[in-house]
Enzyme design. Structure first.
Site, mmCIF file in Angstrom:
data_model
loop_
_atom_site.group_PDB
_atom_site.id
_atom_site.type_symbol
_atom_site.label_atom_id
_atom_site.label_comp_id
_atom_site.label_asym_id
_atom_site.label_seq_id
_atom_site.Cartn_x
_atom_site.Cartn_y
_atom_site.Cartn_z
ATOM 1 N N GLY A 71 0.838 -1.196 0.000
ATOM 2 C CA GLY A 71 0.000 0.000 0.000
ATOM 3 C C GLY A 71 0.870 1.241 0.000
ATOM 4 C CB CYS A 112 4.919 2.115 7.821
ATOM 5 S SG CYS A 112 4.424 3.632 6.991
ATOM 6 C CG LEU A 113 6.588 1.094 1.847
ATOM 7 C CD1 LEU A 113 6.009 1.377 0.470
ATOM 8 C CD2 LEU A 113 7.730 0.100 1.752
ATOM 9 C CD GLU A 172 -1.482 2.440 2.812
ATOM 10 O OE1 GLU A 172 -1.024 3.596 2.876
ATOM 11 O OE2 GLU A 172 -0.764 1.429 2.894
ATOM 12 C CG HIS A 212 0.027 6.684 5.764
ATOM 13 N ND1 HIS A 212 1.153 7.150 6.404
ATOM 14 C CD2 HIS A 212 0.275 5.377 5.492
ATOM 15 C CE1 HIS A 212 2.031 6.156 6.518
ATOM 16 N NE2 HIS A 212 1.529 5.070 5.977
HETATM 17 O O1 GNR Z 1 3.932 -2.593 2.640
HETATM 18 C C1 GNR Z 1 3.206 -2.459 3.636
HETATM 19 N N1 GNR Z 1 2.829 -3.557 4.347
HETATM 20 C C2 GNR Z 1 1.864 -3.548 5.336
HETATM 21 C C3 GNR Z 1 1.761 -4.659 6.161
HETATM 22 C C4 GNR Z 1 0.805 -4.700 7.145
HETATM 23 C C5 GNR Z 1 -0.060 -3.636 7.322
HETATM 24 C C6 GNR Z 1 0.046 -2.518 6.518
HETATM 25 C C7 GNR Z 1 0.997 -2.469 5.527
HETATM 26 S S1 GNR Z 1 1.105 -1.079 4.493
HETATM 27 C C8 GNR Z 1 2.788 -1.113 4.083
HETATM 28 C C9 GNR Z 1 3.117 -0.036 3.063
HETATM 29 C C10 GNR Z 1 2.873 1.337 3.658
HETATM 30 O O2 GNR Z 1 3.614 1.881 4.408
HETATM 31 N N2 GNR Z 1 1.737 1.910 3.354
HETATM 32 O O3 GNR Z 1 1.438 3.108 3.879
HETATM 33 NI NI NI Z 2 2.464 3.168 5.795
#
Ligand code: GNR
Ligand code: NI
Length: 173
Positions: A46, A93-94, A136, A139
């Site tokens: 995501g 989270c990225l 998301e 965010h």
């Molecule tokens: O890549 C992502 N993996 C994930 C794993 C468990 C719950 C949420 C996520 S989202 C994350 C990518 C991201 O930071 N999206 O904002």
């Molecule tokens: Ni995230």
């Protein structure tokens, strides 16, 4: 389709609330395409627009395994139902690289949103998709998964991210 740079915590933009999209034009679709490419390259399941520095209520998601790509484009997503039943997933989270934590969220959610073609849609989600949508949408409201942890755990993670940022900063101070 160029990739965009992902913003890492701590950064004040990640704490800001994103704005609704007025109309879905080619510029928005270009952004969605770039976000999807950025997400696949990361890799992640995501990505919210604020993570590439744009305060717009736009999300891309793909929870499928590499082969069968199944992208989901969510514009102005609104969670209209959250189940009382909860579930726990290990989240990452990225914008918080290298840190993971088990987070409890409503197991099921229903959302209204606008799709890639500007059409109104409704979606019922459960499992990892439900968790990802909630992560998301958080965010878009300036919230990160570490906000659900104890202050101690959260502070340790932010401190490590900040230290790493300072060490890898390319500008000469
Ligand atoms: O890549 C992502 N993996 C994930 C794993 C468990 C719950 C949420 C996520 S989202 C994350 C990518 C991201 O930071 N999206 O904002
Ligand atoms: Ni995230």
């Amino acid at each position: 389709m160029p990739k965009r740079e992902i913003i890492i915590e701590p950064d004040p933009i990640l704490r800001k609330k994103s704005d609704d999209i007025e109309n879905v034009n080619d510029q928005i679709r270009k952004l969605l395409d770039d976000m999807l490419e950025t997400m696949y390259a990361a890799p992640g399941i995501g990505l919210a627009a604020v993570q590439v520095g744009l305060l717009k209520r736009i999300i891309v998601i793909d929870i499928s395994k590499e082969e069968k790509k199944n992208p989901l484009f969510l514009i102005n997503p609104k969670i209209i139902f959250k189940s009382k039943k909860m579930s726990i997933y290990e989240e990452g989270c990225l914008s918080i690289p290298g840190h993971f934590a088990e987070i409890e969220r409503p197991a099921e959610c229903h959302i209204d949103y606008i799709d890639y073609n500007g059409k109104k849609k409704f979606l019922k989600a459960n499992g990892i998709l439900s968790t990802c949508i909630q992560h998301e949408v958080d965010h878009l409201d300036g919230k990160l998964f570490i906000d659900y942890l104890s202050k101690l755990k959260k502070d340790i993670i932010i401190k490590k991210l900040l230290k790493h940022k300072k060490e890898t900063k390319k500008v000469i101070l």
